[in-house]
Design a protein around this motif. Structure first.
Motif, PDB file in Angstrom:
ATOM      1  N   PRO A  70       0.795  -1.219   0.000  1.00  0.00           N
ATOM      2  CA  PRO A  70       0.000   0.000   0.000  1.00  0.00           C
ATOM      3  C   PRO A  70       0.825   1.265   0.000  1.00  0.00           C
ATOM      4  CG  PRO A  70       0.080  -0.923   2.198  1.00  0.00           C
ATOM      5  CD  PRO A  70       0.785  -1.899   1.289  1.00  0.00           C
ATOM      6  N   ALA A 110      -9.299   1.278   1.722  1.00  0.00           N
ATOM      7  CA  ALA A 110      -8.353   2.264   1.195  1.00  0.00           C
ATOM      8  C   ALA A 110      -7.916   3.248   2.274  1.00  0.00           C
ATOM      9  CB  ALA A 110      -8.979   3.001   0.016  1.00  0.00           C
ATOM     10  N   ARG A 111      -8.846   3.696   3.103  1.00  0.00           N
ATOM     11  CA  ARG A 111      -8.507   4.633   4.170  1.00  0.00           C
ATOM     12  C   ARG A 111      -7.598   3.982   5.206  1.00  0.00           C
ATOM     13  NH1 ARG A 111     -13.631   6.130   6.872  1.00  0.00           N
ATOM     14  NH2 ARG A 111     -12.248   7.359   8.221  1.00  0.00           N
ATOM     15  N   ALA A 171      -4.155   3.633   3.908  1.00  0.00           N
ATOM     16  CA  ALA A 171      -3.515   4.931   3.682  1.00  0.00           C
ATOM     17  C   ALA A 171      -3.064   5.582   4.984  1.00  0.00           C
ATOM     18  CB  ALA A 171      -4.470   5.859   2.938  1.00  0.00           C
ATOM     19  N   GLU A 212     -10.563   0.346  -4.472  1.00  0.00           N
ATOM     20  CA  GLU A 212     -10.104   1.735  -4.346  1.00  0.00           C
ATOM     21  C   GLU A 212      -8.638   1.851  -3.921  1.00  0.00           C
ATOM     22  OE1 GLU A 212     -12.702   4.445  -2.385  1.00  0.00           O
ATOM     23  OE2 GLU A 212     -14.523   3.542  -3.221  1.00  0.00           O
ATOM     24  N   LEU A 213      -7.932   0.720  -3.906  1.00  0.00           N
ATOM     25  CA  LEU A 213      -6.505   0.790  -3.593  1.00  0.00           C
ATOM     26  C   LEU A 213      -5.718   1.214  -4.817  1.00  0.00           C
ATOM     27  CD1 LEU A 213      -5.882  -2.485  -1.521  1.00  0.00           C
ATOM     28  CD2 LEU A 213      -6.140  -0.143  -0.666  1.00  0.00           C
TER      29      LEU A 213
END
Length: 266
Positions: free
Chosen positions: A5, A227-228, A231, A260-261
């Motif tokens: 990531p 994704a959040r 991140a 959404e990555l």
């Protein structure tokens, strides 16, 4: 497919592995095979293995596939009589309630493979002798401590499985809840935004003591939270972002949950 990531600062938790499978069925199958291999490896070193189970559709699907593997000739085999089974969270409902993670796990795997009763460490039910979830949580913390090496409050946990909700909750730690700030190993959780409202959960202290943590996540509705979390969201606003194994953390996703990555090179 496995991706990273992104970079983290030097003082942050190690960057987790991210494994993406095409769909939920193949995710469950791959996770089951990896789980068998991980427990077999732990037994090769220690003679026993300890796993912390999760509920949810993908968590139970993994256990069903593990049960199937137990009946097939595979490279690694697990001695289920030498596996200690714990839970990451549980609904504080009667023992025969279909929503109990324990009941679902017994049906999916534990009864089929013959884990001895003394090695199945279920969180108490609401009709199990504790009127209040706080007392049940304190009892479970005592059970963990009793299984721990001398001088420690927690036993060796080789593998801890977790799911994640669309808003980022994991175990029964919900965003911006008291549980997200509680340092006790086991918590009573009241007024959950998702029914049933009363639960028992491991806290971050116990969760993050595990050697390895695997987050099993499927479905496009969870893609924004995935994704959040990856991140670098904070654990109070997105509790799944606050879990990390002592040796390894793996996010095991289907393609929808990973939608959404960022892709490598993007």
């Amino acid at each position: 497919m496995t991706i990273s990531p992104g970079e983290r600062s030097a003082d942050a938790a190690p960057v987790p592995d991210v494994v993406i499978e095409p769909d939920a069925d193949r995710l469950a199958r791959a996770a089951a095979e990896a789980l068998v291999a991980r427990l077999a490896a732990a037994q090769a070193v220690h003679g026993t293995a300890a796993v912390v189970l999760t509920g949810g559709s993908i968590g139970i699907a993994v256990l069903e596939r593990v049960a199937g593997l137990a009946a097939e000739p595979v490279r690694e085999t697990v001695d289920w009589t030498a596996v200690d089974v714990w839970w990451g969270d549980e609904r504080f409902v009667p023992a025969d309630d279909a929503e109990r993670n324990e009941k679902q796990a017994r049906t999916a795997l534990l009864d089929a493979v013959g884990v001895p009763p003394e090695r199945v460490h279920a969180m108490p039910a609401s009709d199990g002798g504790f009127a209040e979830p706080e007392d049940a949580a304190a009892w479970y913390a005592q059970q963990l401590a009793a299984a721990a090496p001398e001088g420690h409050d927690l036993p060796r946990l080789d593998l801890l499985l977790l799911g994640m909700g669309p808003e980022g909750h994991t175990a029964s730690i919900f965003p911006d809840s008291p549980a997200a700030r509680d340092e006790r190993p086991v918590l009573a959780v009241r007024d959950c935004p998702k029914p049933p409202p009363t639960r028992i959960s491991l806290g971050f202290t116990a969760i993050n003591s595990a050697e390895e943590i695997w987050l099993l996540v499927s479905g496009e509705g969870k893609a924004p939270a995935v994704a959040r979390a990856l991140a670098g969201a904070g654990p109070q606003e997105l509790p799944a972002a606050g879990v990390h194994g002592a040796r390894a953390t793996r996010w095991l996703l289907d393609a929808a949950a990973a939608a959404e990555l960022p892709r490598p090179g993007s």
